[in-house]
Design a protein around this motif. Structure first.
Motif, PDB file in Angstrom:
ATOM      1  N   UNK A  41      26.873  12.477   3.744  1.00 39.79           N
ATOM      2  CA  UNK A  41      26.637  12.738   2.324  1.00 39.79           C
ATOM      3  C   UNK A  41      27.838  12.311   1.491  1.00 39.79           C
ATOM      4  N   UNK A  42      27.585  11.825   0.292  1.00 36.32           N
ATOM      5  CA  UNK A  42      28.628  11.581  -0.714  1.00 36.32           C
ATOM      6  C   UNK A  42      29.811  10.778  -0.189  1.00 36.32           C
ATOM      7  N   UNK A  43      29.564   9.717   0.549  1.00 37.67           N
ATOM      8  CA  UNK A  43      30.644   8.862   1.024  1.00 37.67           C
ATOM      9  C   UNK A  43      31.473   9.462   2.138  1.00 37.67           C
ATOM     10  N   UNK A  44      30.900  10.366   2.915  1.00 39.70           N
ATOM     11  CA  UNK A  44      31.636  11.013   3.999  1.00 39.70           C
ATOM     12  C   UNK A  44      31.978  10.011   5.097  1.00 39.70           C
ATOM     13  N   UNK A  45      33.239   9.974   5.480  1.00 40.59           N
ATOM     14  CA  UNK A  45      33.685   9.147   6.607  1.00 40.59           C
ATOM     15  C   UNK A  45      33.787   9.987   7.875  1.00 40.59           C
ATOM     16  N   UNK A  46      34.156  11.269   7.723  1.00 43.16           N
ATOM     17  CA  UNK A  46      34.268  12.177   8.865  1.00 43.16           C
ATOM     18  C   UNK A  46      34.387  13.606   8.360  1.00 43.16           C
ATOM     19  N   UNK A  47      34.007  14.532   9.236  1.00 44.75           N
ATOM     20  CA  UNK A  47      34.190  15.959   8.994  1.00 44.75           C
ATOM     21  C   UNK A  47      35.225  16.445   9.998  1.00 44.75           C
ATOM     22  N   UNK A  48      36.209  17.186   9.512  1.00 40.96           N
ATOM     23  CA  UNK A  48      37.231  17.748  10.382  1.00 40.96           C
ATOM     24  C   UNK A  48      37.031  19.259  10.409  1.00 40.96           C
ATOM     25  N   UNK A  49      36.781  19.787  11.606  1.00 42.64           N
ATOM     26  CA  UNK A  49      36.544  21.219  11.771  1.00 42.64           C
ATOM     27  C   UNK A  49      37.731  21.844  12.486  1.00 42.64           C
ATOM     28  N   UNK A  50      38.218  22.958  11.924  1.00 50.48           N
ATOM     29  CA  UNK A  50      39.347  23.689  12.495  1.00 50.48           C
ATOM     30  C   UNK A  50      38.919  25.135  12.756  1.00 50.48           C
ATOM     31  N   UNK A  51      39.640  25.795  13.660  1.00 43.83           N
ATOM     32  CA  UNK A  51      39.357  27.197  13.970  1.00 43.83           C
ATOM     33  C   UNK A  51      40.611  27.821  14.577  1.00 43.83           C
ATOM     34  N   UNK A  52      40.560  29.156  14.705  1.00 45.60           N
ATOM     35  CA  UNK A  52      41.617  29.877  15.406  1.00 45.60           C
ATOM     36  C   UNK A  52      41.106  30.215  16.797  1.00 45.60           C
ATOM     37  N   UNK A  53      41.659  29.582  17.846  1.00 45.09           N
ATOM     38  CA  UNK A  53      41.206  29.870  19.205  1.00 45.09           C
ATOM     39  C   UNK A  53      41.300  31.373  19.504  1.00 45.09           C
ATOM     40  N   UNK A  54      40.309  31.855  20.199  1.00 44.05           N
ATOM     41  CA  UNK A  54      40.253  33.282  20.528  1.00 44.05           C
ATOM     42  C   UNK A  54      39.478  34.046  19.470  1.00 44.05           C
ATOM     43  N   UNK A  55      39.892  33.962  18.235  1.00 44.02           N
ATOM     44  CA  UNK A  55      39.215  34.667  17.152  1.00 44.02           C
ATOM     45  C   UNK A  55      37.790  34.130  16.975  1.00 44.02           C
ATOM     46  N   UNK A  56      37.637  32.832  16.999  1.00 47.58           N
ATOM     47  CA  UNK A  56      36.330  32.220  16.789  1.00 47.58           C
ATOM     48  C   UNK A  56      35.373  32.599  17.914  1.00 47.58           C
ATOM     49  N   UNK A  57      35.815  32.488  19.141  1.00 46.88           N
ATOM     50  CA  UNK A  57      34.967  32.845  20.277  1.00 46.88           C
ATOM     51  C   UNK A  57      34.548  34.312  20.229  1.00 46.88           C
ATOM     52  N   UNK A  58      35.490  35.193  19.878  1.00 48.48           N
ATOM     53  CA  UNK A  58      35.155  36.624  19.787  1.00 48.48           C
ATOM     54  C   UNK A  58      34.113  36.882  18.701  1.00 48.48           C
ATOM     55  N   UNK A  59      34.262  36.240  17.559  1.00 55.06           N
ATOM     56  CA  UNK A  59      33.307  36.435  16.459  1.00 55.06           C
ATOM     57  C   UNK A  59      31.915  35.947  16.845  1.00 55.06           C
ATOM     58  N   UNK A  60      31.835  34.797  17.482  1.00 54.78           N
ATOM     59  CA  UNK A  60      30.532  34.264  17.883  1.00 54.78           C
ATOM     60  C   UNK A  60      29.932  35.107  19.005  1.00 54.78           C
ATOM     61  N   UNK A  61      30.737  35.585  19.910  1.00 55.33           N
ATOM     62  CA  UNK A  61      30.244  36.465  20.969  1.00 55.33           C
ATOM     63  C   UNK A  61      29.648  37.731  20.369  1.00 55.33           C
ATOM     64  N   UNK A  62      30.313  38.297  19.376  1.00 52.32           N
ATOM     65  CA  UNK A  62      29.793  39.515  18.728  1.00 52.32           C
ATOM     66  C   UNK A  62      28.412  39.275  18.116  1.00 52.32           C
TER      67      UNK A  62
END
Length: 151
Positions: A41-62
């Motif tokens: 969309x809108x001239x996108x060349x790439x999407x960069x996704x960041x997260x905090x390891x550990x915190x993200x997995x715990x939130x998704x597990x919940x």
């Protein structure tokens, strides 16, 4: 049932993940899947996704455990990619398995709506002109997620 949650840079394989989730099972009558792709969309060349390891997995597990408490599920897989992803690249995979299709479909939708609004990822769009911008929350995504708390 222990949900399979993975945050990774590498691509995932739908057939491999489906086989892993259903291996040795003859009681699964419904398997729902969702794959989210990076849109150009809108001239996108790439999407960069960041997260905090550990915190993200715990939130998704919940939230996966909440889905398992709401629906009679035999299995859940959530794989979310991070890093720099070009348009067309798969970003997220959600699989849910149950004895019946309704539980599989509803729980899959629930998980996707939550991932769009509540999962701790930060997304930055890199544009073809060299500019970049952080992706902000969308009211439509919040409204979709709200339907699960209204009941």
């Amino acid at each position: 049932m222990t949900p399979r949650i993975a945050i990774q840079e590498a691509p995932f394989d739908l057939a491999e993940e489906t086989a892993r989730l259903t291996e040795g099972r003859s009681d699964i009558g419904g398997l729902a899947s969702f794959i989210g792709l990076c849109r150009a969309d809108d001239g996108l060349a790439a999407m960069v996704l960041e997260h905090y390891p550990g915190m993200t997995e715990r939130a998704i597990t919940r939230i996966a455990e909440e889905a398992a408490g709401r629906w009679p599920l035999f299995g859940i897989t959530v794989i979310h990619r991070v890093g720099r992803l070009p348009p067309g690249a798969p970003i997220v995979l959600v699989l849910t398995a149950s004895a019946h299709r309704a539980a599989a479909l509803e729980s899959c939708a629930f998980l996707i709506d939550w991932l769009k609004t509540g999962a701790p990822f930060w997304k930055r769009e890199e544009l073809a002109d060299g500019e970049s911008r952080w992706v902000e929350a969308k009211a439509a995504d919040d409204a979709a997620a709200a339907r699960w708390t209204a009941a």
